[in-house]
Each structure stands twice: as C-alpha cells, then as structure tokens.
Design a protein around this motif. Structure first.
Motif, PDB file in Angstrom:
ATOM      1  N   HIS A 259      -3.044  14.501  35.509  1.00 32.74           N
ATOM      2  CA  HIS A 259      -3.469  15.257  36.838  1.00 32.74           C
ATOM      3  C   HIS A 259      -4.844  15.636  36.630  1.00 32.74           C
ATOM      4  O   HIS A 259      -5.567  15.736  37.624  1.00 32.74           O
ATOM      5  CB  HIS A 259      -2.526  16.585  36.736  1.00 32.74           C
ATOM      6  N   SER A 260      -5.400  15.962  35.382  1.00 40.10           N
ATOM      7  CA  SER A 260      -6.770  16.262  35.453  1.00 40.10           C
ATOM      8  C   SER A 260      -7.731  15.436  35.950  1.00 40.10           C
ATOM      9  O   SER A 260      -8.825  15.948  36.079  1.00 40.10           O
ATOM     10  CB  SER A 260      -7.254  16.873  33.916  1.00 40.10           C
ATOM     11  N   VAL A 261      -7.495  14.327  35.979  1.00 42.64           N
ATOM     12  CA  VAL A 261      -8.388  13.000  35.981  1.00 42.64           C
ATOM     13  C   VAL A 261      -8.034  12.595  37.492  1.00 42.64           C
ATOM     14  O   VAL A 261      -8.666  11.461  37.960  1.00 42.64           O
ATOM     15  CB  VAL A 261      -8.534  12.144  35.013  1.00 42.64           C
ATOM     16  N   ASP A 262      -6.872  12.999  38.138  1.00 45.57           N
ATOM     17  CA  ASP A 262      -6.541  12.630  39.467  1.00 45.57           C
ATOM     18  C   ASP A 262      -7.233  13.548  40.548  1.00 45.57           C
ATOM     19  O   ASP A 262      -6.995  14.430  40.891  1.00 45.57           O
ATOM     20  CB  ASP A 262      -5.040  12.908  39.593  1.00 45.57           C
ATOM     21  N   LEU A 263      -8.078  12.453  41.367  1.00 43.76           N
ATOM     22  CA  LEU A 263      -8.918  13.052  42.254  1.00 43.76           C
ATOM     23  C   LEU A 263      -8.107  13.418  43.612  1.00 43.76           C
ATOM     24  O   LEU A 263      -8.677  14.306  44.372  1.00 43.76           O
ATOM     25  CB  LEU A 263     -10.212  12.347  42.427  1.00 43.76           C
ATOM     26  N   SER A 264      -7.029  12.922  43.707  1.00 44.73           N
ATOM     27  CA  SER A 264      -6.249  12.954  44.850  1.00 44.73           C
ATOM     28  C   SER A 264      -5.151  14.064  44.682  1.00 44.73           C
ATOM     29  O   SER A 264      -4.649  14.522  45.613  1.00 44.73           O
ATOM     30  CB  SER A 264      -5.893  11.703  45.340  1.00 44.73           C
ATOM     31  N   TYR A 265      -5.019  14.452  43.408  1.00 47.21           N
ATOM     32  CA  TYR A 265      -3.797  15.438  43.133  1.00 47.21           C
ATOM     33  C   TYR A 265      -4.283  16.696  43.488  1.00 47.21           C
ATOM     34  O   TYR A 265      -5.342  17.456  43.304  1.00 47.21           O
ATOM     35  CB  TYR A 265      -3.594  15.213  41.517  1.00 47.21           C
ATOM     36  N   ASP A 266      -3.330  17.489  44.345  1.00 47.28           N
ATOM     37  CA  ASP A 266      -3.726  18.779  44.849  1.00 47.28           C
ATOM     38  C   ASP A 266      -3.319  19.538  43.640  1.00 47.28           C
ATOM     39  O   ASP A 266      -1.761  20.138  43.530  1.00 47.28           O
ATOM     40  CB  ASP A 266      -2.697  19.048  46.041  1.00 47.28           C
ATOM     41  N   SER A 267      -3.823  20.229  42.854  1.00 42.67           N
ATOM     42  CA  SER A 267      -3.401  20.786  41.478  1.00 42.67           C
ATOM     43  C   SER A 267      -3.440  22.226  41.787  1.00 42.67           C
ATOM     44  O   SER A 267      -3.845  22.817  42.666  1.00 42.67           O
ATOM     45  CB  SER A 267      -4.613  20.559  40.189  1.00 42.67           C
ATOM     46  N   PRO A 268      -2.793  23.087  40.894  1.00 47.47           N
ATOM     47  CA  PRO A 268      -2.525  24.444  40.934  1.00 47.47           C
ATOM     48  C   PRO A 268      -4.258  24.932  40.962  1.00 47.47           C
ATOM     49  O   PRO A 268      -4.640  25.986  41.692  1.00 47.47           O
ATOM     50  CB  PRO A 268      -1.832  24.756  39.728  1.00 47.47           C
ATOM     51  N   TYR A 269      -4.807  24.325  40.417  1.00 53.18           N
ATOM     52  CA  TYR A 269      -6.483  25.092  40.291  1.00 53.18           C
ATOM     53  C   TYR A 269      -7.070  24.440  41.597  1.00 53.18           C
ATOM     54  O   TYR A 269      -7.939  25.515  42.214  1.00 53.18           O
ATOM     55  CB  TYR A 269      -7.306  24.024  38.871  1.00 53.18           C
ATOM     56  N   SER A 270      -7.029  23.352  42.236  1.00 51.49           N
ATOM     57  CA  SER A 270      -7.677  23.268  43.626  1.00 51.49           C
ATOM     58  C   SER A 270      -6.995  23.954  44.737  1.00 51.49           C
ATOM     59  O   SER A 270      -7.812  24.611  45.597  1.00 51.49           O
ATOM     60  CB  SER A 270      -7.376  21.793  43.809  1.00 51.49           C
ATOM     61  N   ILE A 271      -5.647  24.255  44.617  1.00 49.86           N
ATOM     62  CA  ILE A 271      -4.871  25.153  45.621  1.00 49.86           C
ATOM     63  C   ILE A 271      -5.602  26.581  45.359  1.00 49.86           C
ATOM     64  O   ILE A 271      -6.007  27.217  46.431  1.00 49.86           O
ATOM     65  CB  ILE A 271      -3.500  25.030  45.248  1.00 49.86           C
ATOM     66  N   GLU A 272      -5.942  27.140  44.159  1.00 51.25           N
ATOM     67  CA  GLU A 272      -6.331  28.566  44.018  1.00 51.25           C
ATOM     68  C   GLU A 272      -7.849  28.309  44.604  1.00 51.25           C
ATOM     69  O   GLU A 272      -8.238  29.534  45.122  1.00 51.25           O
ATOM     70  CB  GLU A 272      -6.158  28.642  42.438  1.00 51.25           C
ATOM     71  N   GLY A 293      -7.807  17.803  43.489  1.00 48.70           N
ATOM     72  CA  GLY A 293      -8.321  17.250  42.263  1.00 48.70           C
ATOM     73  C   GLY A 293      -7.787  18.180  41.068  1.00 48.70           C
ATOM     74  O   GLY A 293      -7.825  19.291  41.357  1.00 48.70           O
ATOM     75  N   GLY A 294      -7.702  17.484  40.022  1.00 52.81           N
ATOM     76  CA  GLY A 294      -7.356  18.363  38.832  1.00 52.81           C
ATOM     77  C   GLY A 294      -8.666  18.677  38.150  1.00 52.81           C
ATOM     78  O   GLY A 294      -9.826  18.655  38.635  1.00 52.81           O
ATOM     79  N   LYS A 295      -8.571  19.347  37.019  1.00 50.67           N
ATOM     80  CA  LYS A 295      -9.633  20.078  36.211  1.00 50.67           C
ATOM     81  C   LYS A 295      -9.727  19.720  34.879  1.00 50.67           C
ATOM     82  O   LYS A 295      -8.885  19.922  34.118  1.00 50.67           O
ATOM     83  CB  LYS A 295      -9.338  21.560  36.248  1.00 50.67           C
ATOM     84  N   LEU A 296     -10.830  18.764  34.501  1.00 52.39           N
ATOM     85  CA  LEU A 296     -10.935  18.188  33.118  1.00 52.39           C
ATOM     86  C   LEU A 296     -11.064  19.534  32.389  1.00 52.39           C
ATOM     87  O   LEU A 296     -11.875  20.330  32.505  1.00 52.39           O
ATOM     88  CB  LEU A 296     -12.101  17.367  33.021  1.00 52.39           C
ATOM     89  N   ASP A 297     -10.494  19.672  31.030  1.00 57.62           N
ATOM     90  CA  ASP A 297     -10.352  20.610  30.347  1.00 57.62           C
ATOM     91  C   ASP A 297      -9.658  20.253  28.833  1.00 57.62           C
ATOM     92  O   ASP A 297      -9.106  19.229  28.816  1.00 57.62           O
ATOM     93  CB  ASP A 297      -9.760  21.793  30.666  1.00 57.62           C
ATOM     94  N   ASP A 298     -10.088  21.146  27.702  1.00 57.34           N
ATOM     95  CA  ASP A 298      -8.941  21.026  26.909  1.00 57.34           C
ATOM     96  C   ASP A 298      -7.636  21.353  27.149  1.00 57.34           C
ATOM     97  O   ASP A 298      -7.621  22.355  27.997  1.00 57.34           O
ATOM     98  CB  ASP A 298      -9.575  21.684  25.730  1.00 57.34           C
ATOM     99  N   ILE A 299      -6.751  20.692  26.579  1.00 58.37           N
ATOM    100  CA  ILE A 299      -5.505  20.955  26.940  1.00 58.37           C
ATOM    101  C   ILE A 299      -4.663  21.099  25.615  1.00 58.37           C
ATOM    102  O   ILE A 299      -4.542  20.506  24.795  1.00 58.37           O
ATOM    103  CB  ILE A 299      -4.817  19.743  27.570  1.00 58.37           C
ATOM    104  N   THR A 300      -4.144  22.366  25.437  1.00 58.12           N
ATOM    105  CA  THR A 300      -3.152  22.752  24.289  1.00 58.12           C
ATOM    106  C   THR A 300      -1.861  22.974  24.885  1.00 58.12           C
ATOM    107  O   THR A 300      -1.875  23.815  25.659  1.00 58.12           O
ATOM    108  CB  THR A 300      -3.898  23.748  23.566  1.00 58.12           C
ATOM    109  N   VAL A 301      -0.919  22.363  24.103  1.00 55.86           N
ATOM    110  CA  VAL A 301       0.481  22.708  24.501  1.00 55.86           C
ATOM    111  C   VAL A 301       1.274  23.058  23.327  1.00 55.86           C
ATOM    112  O   VAL A 301       1.293  22.172  22.297  1.00 55.86           O
ATOM    113  CB  VAL A 301       1.189  21.687  25.309  1.00 55.86           C
TER     114      VAL A 301
END
Length: 316
Positions: A259-272, A293-301
């Motif tokens: 999702h972070s690299v998907d420019l068409s994805y309506d992410s939680p970040y873009s909605i906020e 779009g998503g947000k490029l970042d470090d991802i820890t789960v």
C-alpha cells in the motif's frame, strides 16, 4: 514517518498529477522534529520463544521492512521481544527529521530499546510499562527522539500498555478488534515523542491502558508505517489467513509495504491528510481530483498470540 507518496486522483477520463508531499518538517527546539526507527538484531526473537512456565503468555512473530532509502542501515525502527513474565513487546520509531540536523535518527530508538530490554525484571518496572519508559528514557544518551509503545502481559491475562505518539497496538478477538490505542500528536504528522531535548514528552505523557486478554486473542503492534497504510479491517482479514504468528507478521507488513507505494490507494494516511485540509487545489477538486496514496516509511509489525500453559509446553 517518512516521505508520503501521495497523488491527485481523478475519476475515469482524468489524469492525476503525481507529486511527493513531505509534511514532516522538523522544528528544532520550537516544536519537535517528527518521526521513525531501526532494528537491532540482538532484540529480534523468533516465534514461540516468548513463554512463561504457567498462566497465559505470548507466542510472537516479528517482521520489519525498512524504508527503501534506509535499507543500508536497516531503517530507523527498533523493537524488542522478551519472555519476561507473560511476555513483553515494544516498538520505538526514531524521528526522521533529526537527519536534517546531521543526526542518525536510528540511534535514539535503538538505544531506548536496548535500555528497556536491560531493565526488564527490575522490581521498579515490573508490570509497569510507564516506569519502563521512564527508566529507559533516562538512560538513553543519544541525540534524537522516538515514538514508542510498550505492552507487558501478566500471567493472569492482564495486558498493560503505555504509548507515546503514533506507534500503535490492536487486540483482536474472534475476528473483531476489541481494543485499539489512539495516536497522540502536537499537530498533523508531528506526534508526541520521547526526546533528548527538554521540550519533548516524558513518561508522564504516556497513555496507559489495561486490557484483559484470553487464549487465542491476537495482539498486533506496529510503527506508524503499518497503521498509516493498512486499515484495521485489513489487519483482521490478513490475520484470519495465517495461523502462524511469523507468517502473519510478514503478511501484514508486506500488505503495508504494498500500500505504501500504491499511488492510487486511498490510505488511512491520505484520508487523514484530507481531513486536515492537505488536499489538491480547489480547481482540481472541482474536476474530481483528490489526494491519494500510501506513505513510504519503515514498517515494523509484531504479532503476538495469547496461549495457555498447555499450548506453551506443547510447542517448546
């Protein structure tokens, strides 16, 4: 907490203009530099190593995907997994804005987690995640700051949580989220954080929560690289497909990365971002465009499944 990948999306027949939108500007000593963290391999524990002799405990799987521009140093997120008591898990997300001050943002988060790990079992911090943050923060000498979340499971099923900033935690039971932490922020994209600077937050600013968990509950913890890119219902549906905690952690992290690299994805970040007024110009809105779009970042789960004593002994 890195550079968001956002675009102006439009209905069929319109072309959106791609752009990079970086709202994370450090305001050194005026406000707080804002953002991420890194993995110290010493702190990584494979699944099924977190066990207690009796009562409930956590079976844990972890996965970290660094920001593509920070792969050489493993990113700026740090985490710990410990078998102390019923299990302790934590994520610290080093604030990336410090790089503009020629400071490695990963150093603060890694040192914070190293000290937290060394303090586990100390009588003063036993079963008290806020005190753990206090002592670990006091012992950290690196320049920088980090958001952080800590969870400690007691063997009677009480999960104690303390979080500062926008790292997060969810508890899933029977396909439903029964508990969720809430992010703390000064303003959009500038979360609360423990810092080497006197203007930062302290353990007293941590939100402390207590949740009673039962066998088969699942605890999902992560940096904002997870929660900015994946909705809660997506986390739940992904967990349902993976019985193994290590596979589940990887699948959730991979989804966040996708999702972070998907420019068409309506992410939680873009909605906020749009709710905060960070959107395309009015004339583009009139044409049906919007910021996505998503947000490029470090991802820890970190995925922890609550297991009973019999299951613990069977899987050793």
């Amino acid at each position: 907490m890195a550079i968001p990948m956002l675009r102006a999306s439009a209905p069929p027949g319109h072309l959106g203009a791609l752009f990079h939108f970086n709202v994370k500007k450090p305001l050194h000593l005026q406000r707080l530099p804002c953002s991420p963290t890194e993995l110290n391999p010493v702190l990584q524990t494979q699944a099924d190593e977190v066990r207690s002799e009796s009562g409930l405990s956590l079976s844990v799987g972890t996965h970290l995907i660094p920001h593509p521009n920070k792969v050489d140093k493993g990113g700026e997120d740090a985490f710990l997994v410990s078998g102390c008591n019923g299990g302790v898990i934590a994520v610290a997300d080093g604030v990336s804005g410090w790089a503009e001050q020629n400071v490695d943002p990963s150093l603060f988060s890694k040192e914070l987690m190293v000290h937290a790990l060394s303090l586990l079992g100390d009588e003063e911090v036993n079963y008290n995640p806020r005190m753990l943050l206090k002592e670990a923060h006091a012992a950290t000498s690196s320049v920088g700051s980090a958001t952080v979340v800590v969870a400690m499971l007691e063997r009677d099923g009480i999960l104690r949580i303390a979080n500062v900033g926008d790292c997060g935690l969810r508890v899933v039971r029977g396909g439903q989220i029964i508990f969720s932490t809430s992010p703390q922020e000064h303003y959009f994209d500038c979360p609360y954080q423990l810092s080497s600077e006197s203007v930062g937050q302290t353990y007293q600013d941590a939100v402390v929560s207590t949740v009673e968990v039962i066998e088969k509950d699942t605890v999902v913890m992560g940096s904002d690289g997870l929660f900015d890119n994946v909705f809660d219902h997506e986390i739940v549906s992904t967990l349902a497909k993976h019985g193994d905690v290590s596979e589940a952690a990887k699948a959730v992290a991979d989804l966040a990365r996708e999702h972070s690299v998907d420019l068409s994805y309506d992410s939680p970040y873009s909605i906020e971002a749009r709710t905060r007024g960070l959107d395309v110009p009015v004339w583009k809105k009139a044409l049906g465009f919007k910021l996505t779009g998503g947000k490029l970042d470090d991802i820890t789960v970190i995925v922890g499944r609550v297991v009973g004593p019999q299951e613990s002994s069977d899987t050793r």
